[in-house]
Structure formats: structure tokens, C-alpha cells
Design an enzyme around this catalytic site. Sequence first.
Site, mmCIF file in Angstrom:
data_model
loop_
_atom_site.group_PDB
_atom_site.id
_atom_site.type_symbol
_atom_site.label_atom_id
_atom_site.label_comp_id
_atom_site.label_asym_id
_atom_site.label_seq_id
_atom_site.Cartn_x
_atom_site.Cartn_y
_atom_site.Cartn_z
ATOM 1 N N TYR A 1 50.000 29.235 27.169
ATOM 2 C CA TYR A 1 48.646 29.461 27.699
ATOM 3 C C TYR A 1 47.612 29.146 26.613
ATOM 4 C CZ TYR A 1 44.430 32.027 29.009
ATOM 5 O OH TYR A 1 43.123 32.377 29.265
ATOM 6 N N SER B 1 39.217 30.399 25.246
ATOM 7 C CA SER B 1 39.845 31.700 25.011
ATOM 8 C C SER B 1 39.960 31.955 23.516
ATOM 9 C CB SER B 1 41.248 31.709 25.620
ATOM 10 O OG SER B 1 41.915 32.918 25.311
HETATM 11 O O1 NJP Z 1 40.480 35.691 35.991
HETATM 12 P P1 NJP Z 1 40.534 35.736 37.588
HETATM 13 P P2 NJP Z 1 39.275 35.590 34.940
HETATM 14 N N1 NJP Z 1 41.427 25.834 41.993
HETATM 15 O O2 NJP Z 1 41.977 35.622 37.898
HETATM 16 C C1 NJP Z 1 40.278 30.468 40.168
HETATM 17 C C2 NJP Z 1 39.832 32.793 31.145
HETATM 18 N N2 NJP Z 1 40.149 33.906 30.268
HETATM 19 O O3 NJP Z 1 37.959 35.759 35.538
HETATM 20 O O4 NJP Z 1 41.352 29.764 43.608
HETATM 21 C C3 NJP Z 1 40.265 26.495 41.983
HETATM 22 O O5 NJP Z 1 39.747 36.882 38.098
HETATM 23 C C4 NJP Z 1 40.562 31.723 40.976
HETATM 24 O O6 NJP Z 1 40.180 31.534 42.324
HETATM 25 P P3 NJP Z 1 41.207 31.249 43.566
HETATM 26 C C5 NJP Z 1 40.896 32.383 32.134
HETATM 27 O O7 NJP Z 1 41.900 31.597 31.536
HETATM 28 C C6 NJP Z 1 40.365 35.136 30.768
HETATM 29 O O8 NJP Z 1 39.666 36.452 33.806
HETATM 30 O O9 NJP Z 1 40.435 31.771 44.717
HETATM 31 N N3 NJP Z 1 40.098 27.708 41.435
HETATM 32 C C7 NJP Z 1 39.591 32.701 40.338
HETATM 33 O O10 NJP Z 1 38.302 32.561 40.896
HETATM 34 C C8 NJP Z 1 40.045 31.587 33.095
HETATM 35 O O11 NJP Z 1 39.865 30.269 32.615
HETATM 36 C C9 NJP Z 1 40.652 36.181 29.903
HETATM 37 O O12 NJP Z 1 42.489 31.967 43.271
HETATM 38 C C10 NJP Z 1 41.186 28.285 40.884
HETATM 39 C C11 NJP Z 1 39.548 32.240 38.883
HETATM 40 O O13 NJP Z 1 40.110 30.916 38.839
HETATM 41 C C12 NJP Z 1 38.702 32.308 33.083
HETATM 42 O O14 NJP Z 1 38.728 33.149 31.935
HETATM 43 C C13 NJP Z 1 40.683 35.958 28.546
HETATM 44 C C14 NJP Z 1 42.434 27.657 40.861
HETATM 45 C C15 NJP Z 1 40.357 33.156 37.997
HETATM 46 O O15 NJP Z 1 39.760 34.403 38.035
HETATM 47 C C16 NJP Z 1 38.414 33.165 34.291
HETATM 48 O O16 NJP Z 1 39.488 34.091 34.480
HETATM 49 C C17 NJP Z 1 40.460 34.699 28.063
HETATM 50 C C18 NJP Z 1 42.537 26.376 41.457
HETATM 51 N N4 NJP Z 1 43.697 25.706 41.488
HETATM 52 C C19 NJP Z 1 40.174 33.680 28.940
HETATM 53 N N5 NJP Z 1 43.323 28.482 40.244
HETATM 54 C C20 NJP Z 1 40.926 37.559 30.379
HETATM 55 N N6 NJP Z 1 40.722 37.884 31.663
HETATM 56 O O17 NJP Z 1 41.330 38.376 29.537
HETATM 57 C C21 NJP Z 1 42.639 29.586 39.903
HETATM 58 O O18 NJP Z 1 40.517 34.500 26.740
HETATM 59 N N7 NJP Z 1 41.348 29.483 40.280
#
Ligand code: NJP
Length: 223
Positions: A147, A135
Site C-alpha cells: 500500500y 499518505s
Molecule cells: O477512506 P474511505 P478514506 N472508483 O474508504 C472510493 C487515503 N488515506 O477517506 O467507490 C471510484 O472512506 C470509495 O468510494 P466507492 C486513502 O488511501 C487514508 O480514508 O463508493 N472510487 C470512497 O469514496 C485514500 O486514497 C488514510 O466505494 C473509489 C473512497 O474511495 C484516501 O485517503 C490514511 C474506487 C475511499 O473512502 C481516502 O480514503 C492515509 C473506485 N474504483 C491515506 N475505489 C486513513 N484513512 O487512515 C474506492 O495515509 N473508491
Amino acid sequence: SEKTLFITGASSGIGAATARQAVQNGWTVGLFARSEDKLKALVDELGDKATALPGDVTDFKSVKDAVDKFADQVGGIDAVYANAGTGLSAPGTEAGDPDEWEQMIKVNVMGVLWTVKAAMPHLKKRKGHLLLTGSAAGRRHIAGSVYGASKWFVHGYGGNLSEEMREFGGRCTVIAPGMVDTPFFDEPKPDKLQPEDIADAVMHALKADSRCAVNEIFLMPTQ
Ligand code: NJP
């Protein structure tokens, strides 16, 4: 033969956009996240180049079983994208909720470690490519950002992994996005980065000639 990519956090946002773009570019993808229904919907959309592998990154066995199963199914793994991550509802040290912190560290720190540990033996066999979602908040200091601290870990470990993987001809890329319009936020962010922008960066790193290690990509919205 076709190249293979395992993606964590593939059920929405950046992970789902990367899966779509990878399949368009001829890759076979393994989709990992907890939401089995969302993974199945994405497989319905993407066809037989995609496999749903439901699981939880906070559980090493869950990730390892999925990675090994994908490798068996497709004959080996060329790339793994450790992208799953979660944020916090309250920023700052005083306002932060201890249980939320613990879950975030389990996903953003332990989840990355488990994914990398499960991936490494497969990537070593193919001089493969590891990608991590860091990030912008893991690249500069933001007042009291717990975070951000979890993402500083991702950037630090990613740099060390580049050195470790270089020894067998492998590569590691850490992607550092600013704000991206995904379900990470409750409200839409139409003027910020779009998940496709991050998927483009991932494909750029994956397509780079073997002489070139793309160690980090930093993307910020212009607005
Ligand atoms: O967010 P979102 P992003 N085990 O909420 C999964 C980083 N980032 O695409 O398990 C397995 O749509 C969750 O799936 P589910 C951020 O920190 C973002 O933006 O089904 N999977 C979903 O597929 C992250 O590292 C921004 O709930 C787990 C996914 O994670 C990455 O980008 C800015 C899980 C999250 O998708 C993708 O986030 C930045 C588990 N225990 C960095 N817990 C931004 N959006 O602005 C969650 O700098 N997931």
C-alpha cells in the site's frame, strides 16, 4: 463566479468531508465514486451546489466522461481532488493477496493517472489546482508495505505534476495523512485524525494566494 471542485472518492471519509467543507466555503462540487446511493444522500444533504457523478476510477472513460460532464454543467473546473484510494487486508509481501494487490494498484495508481489525465485540459484553461491524497506511508519506509509503495507513486507523480502545471500557472498539492478515522478501517479510530482535519488542509491549499504553491501537506495524529 463560484469556484468548482471535482472530487473522487467522495462517497465517504476524506472525500465526503472535503465536499461538505468546500460547499460551506462557497464552492460547487462534483462528487465521484462507485456508490451512487451514498453520493445521492450527500447531494440531498448539500443541496444544489453538489452533483452526483457515479463512476469508477479504474476505467479511464468513466472518469473522463464524469469530469467532462461536470465541466459542461458548471462552465469549467477550477480544481480536481484525486482522493479515491483503497487499502489491503493483509500487509506485507508474503501474506499479500495478488488479486487484492492488482485492484489496489488499479485504484491508487491507475485511478490517479486517469483522474489527472481527464482533469488536465480543464485545469489548464483556468490555471487550476490539482490535489492528490498520498499518505504518510508514501513518505517513509514501512516494512513490506505494498500500500505504501502505491502512495510513493502518488507523491512522486505529484511532485512532477507541480513542475508540469507551473508551466501554465497551475498548482498541485499532495496531502500526506497519517491514520484518519474513516471507513478505510473496520474499527472506529476516535483518537486519530478526523476526516475534517484533512478537509481543512485541502481548503488551506485551495485558498492560498496565487503566488504560493502548497506542494505538500503532511498531517499526523498526536496520539
Ligand atoms: O477512506 P474511505 P478514506 N472508483 O474508504 C472510493 C487515503 N488515506 O477517506 O467507490 C471510484 O472512506 C470509495 O468510494 P466507492 C486513502 O488511501 C487514508 O480514508 O463508493 N472510487 C470512497 O469514496 C485514500 O486514497 C488514510 O466505494 C473509489 C473512497 O474511495 C484516501 O485517503 C490514511 C474506487 C475511499 O473512502 C481516502 O480514503 C492515509 C473506485 N474504483 C491515506 N475505489 C486513513 N484513512 O487512515 C474506492 O495515509 N473508491
